[in-house]
Design an enzyme around this catalytic site. Structure first.
Site, short mmCIF file in Angstrom:
data_model
loop_
_atom_site.label_atom_id
_atom_site.label_comp_id
_atom_site.label_asym_id
_atom_site.label_seq_id
_atom_site.Cartn_x
_atom_site.Cartn_y
_atom_site.Cartn_z
N LYS A 111 -7.91 3.74 3.17
CA LYS A 111 -7.15 2.56 2.73
C LYS A 111 -6.64 1.80 3.95
CE LYS A 111 -2.73 2.56 0.96
NZ LYS A 111 -2.03 1.39 1.49
N ASP B 199 -6.42 -2.91 1.00
CA ASP B 199 -5.18 -3.01 0.21
C ASP B 199 -4.39 -4.25 0.63
OD1 ASP B 199 -2.86 -2.48 -1.22
OD2 ASP B 199 -2.18 -0.88 0.12
N LYS C 237 -3.47 -6.71 -1.83
CA LYS C 237 -2.72 -7.16 -3.00
C LYS C 237 -2.69 -8.69 -3.13
CE LYS C 237 0.36 -3.13 -2.77
NZ LYS C 237 0.08 -2.62 -1.41
N ASP D 51 -2.56 -15.48 -5.88
CA ASP D 51 -2.63 -16.92 -5.63
C ASP D 51 -3.18 -17.59 -6.89
OD1 ASP D 51 -2.87 -19.49 -4.29
OD2 ASP D 51 -2.88 -18.36 -2.41
N THR E 297 6.14 0.37 -6.31
CA THR E 297 7.05 1.53 -6.49
C THR E 297 8.41 1.32 -5.83
OG1 THR E 297 5.81 2.53 -4.69
CG2 THR E 297 5.41 3.41 -6.89
N ARG F 135 1.08 10.04 4.90
CA ARG F 135 1.76 10.93 5.84
C ARG F 135 1.43 12.41 5.73
NH1 ARG F 135 7.19 7.70 4.68
NH2 ARG F 135 6.00 7.46 2.77
O1 C5P Z 1 2.53 8.20 3.48
P1 C5P Z 1 2.38 8.07 2.00
O2 C5P Z 1 1.46 9.11 1.41
O3 C5P Z 1 3.70 7.96 1.29
O4 C5P Z 1 1.62 6.67 1.86
C1 C5P Z 1 1.34 6.06 0.66
C2 C5P Z 1 0.58 4.78 0.88
O5 C5P Z 1 0.50 4.11 -0.36
C3 C5P Z 1 1.24 3.79 1.84
O6 C5P Z 1 0.20 3.06 2.49
C4 C5P Z 1 2.03 2.88 0.92
O7 C5P Z 1 2.20 1.57 1.45
C5 C5P Z 1 1.10 2.82 -0.27
N1 C5P Z 1 1.68 2.43 -1.54
C6 C5P Z 1 2.75 3.09 -2.12
N2 C5P Z 1 3.24 2.69 -3.33
C7 C5P Z 1 2.67 1.63 -3.96
C8 C5P Z 1 1.60 0.96 -3.39
C9 C5P Z 1 1.13 1.40 -2.17
O8 C5P Z 1 3.23 4.07 -1.58
N3 C5P Z 1 3.09 1.27 -5.15
#
Ligand code: C5P
Length: 228
Positions: free
Chosen positions: A32, A59, A61, A64, A118, A208
């Site tokens: 991603k 990603d 999003k 427009d 989220t 992470r």
């Molecule tokens: O590090 P972690 O596993 O928390 O990363 C989750 C990824 O998903 C990040 O790139 C974050 O920006 C993305 N994301 C999210 N919640 C969303 C949409 C995208 O955590 N609703």
């Protein structure tokens, strides 16, 4: 269920190092790429990842007017990207326009709609969208399904409900995954692999817990083994 790794390292070099380290699994993995890397490293970076054999989820999003979104979708398809997303709140006209424009491609990218970010709590969400997250996420998913999109970005805890009100084939992609109950950090509603499986999630996004692990390759292999 497929694993999508969020390439959220602060530099291109670190992201590429991870991609190279995991190369032998590139056929089974999605990467991603979000705002930060895309704005800084652009299409050359996407090409480098593609050349390593990965599936790419861009990603960005999009949001427009319908014609502008369809123009962007066409350019994304020309780059050979495998999946991208738009905001569901851009509406069904924009969704239909995008899908119409992508018909010209023999192999088009998958298109997902983001239901609710989220970072919203229910109160803040209601101020903008006029209803609670759960209700609206389901409405957005139905809208995306009717416009023939491939699926939605949602939380694990909405996945099953969305599939029941659309179709089991309608894809769900869920961030906030802590595969083996690792530290949640700033994520509010996390789920592990077993919970994602139970809720019929199609794509899990993990950042992470992989790139901050001492041994990312070992972690990825452990996850792949579990979800096969
Ligand atoms: O590090 P972690 O596993 O928390 O990363 C989750 C990824 O998903 C990040 O790139 C974050 O920006 C993305 N994301 C999210 N919640 C969303 C949409 C995208 O955590 N609703």
């Amino acid at each position: 269920m497929k694993l999508c790794i969020a390439l959220d390292n602060p530099t291109k070099e670190e992201n590429l190092k991870l991609a190279k380290e995991l190369k032998e699994h590139s056929n089974d993995l999605w990467l991603k790429v979000g705002f930060r890397s895309y704005i800084r490293d652009g299409n050359d970076f996407l090409k480098e990842l593609k050349d390593l054999g990965y599936n790419i989820f861009l990603d960005l999003k999009l949001y427009d007017i319908p014609n502008t979104m369809a123009d962007a979708a066409e350019e994304i398809a020309k780059l050979g990207i495998d999946m991208f997303n738009i905001h569901a709140s851009a509406g069904s006209e924009a969704m239909k326009e995008i899908m119409k424009r992508l018909k010209q491609f023999e192999k088009r990218p998958l298109v997902l709609a983001v239901t609710a970010l989220t970072s919203f709590n229910d109160e803040e969400f209601k101020k903008i969208y006029g209803s609670d997250i759960k209700t609206k996420a389901k409405e957005f998913a139905k809208m995306a399904y009717e416009a023939k999109l491939d699926g939605v970005v949602c939380s694990v805890w909405e996945s099953l409900d969305i599939k029941n009100s659309t179709s089991k084939e309608f894809l769900t992609l869920t961030p906030g995954i802590r595969p083996f109950k690792e530290e949640a950090e700033d994520q509010k509603r996390v789920a592990d692999l077993k919970e994602a499986k139970k809720n019929l999630v199609d794509f899990i996004v993990v950042g992470r817990p992989i790139y901050k692990d001492k041994n990312p390759k070992e972690k990825v292999e452990k996850i792949l083994k579990e979800i096969k």
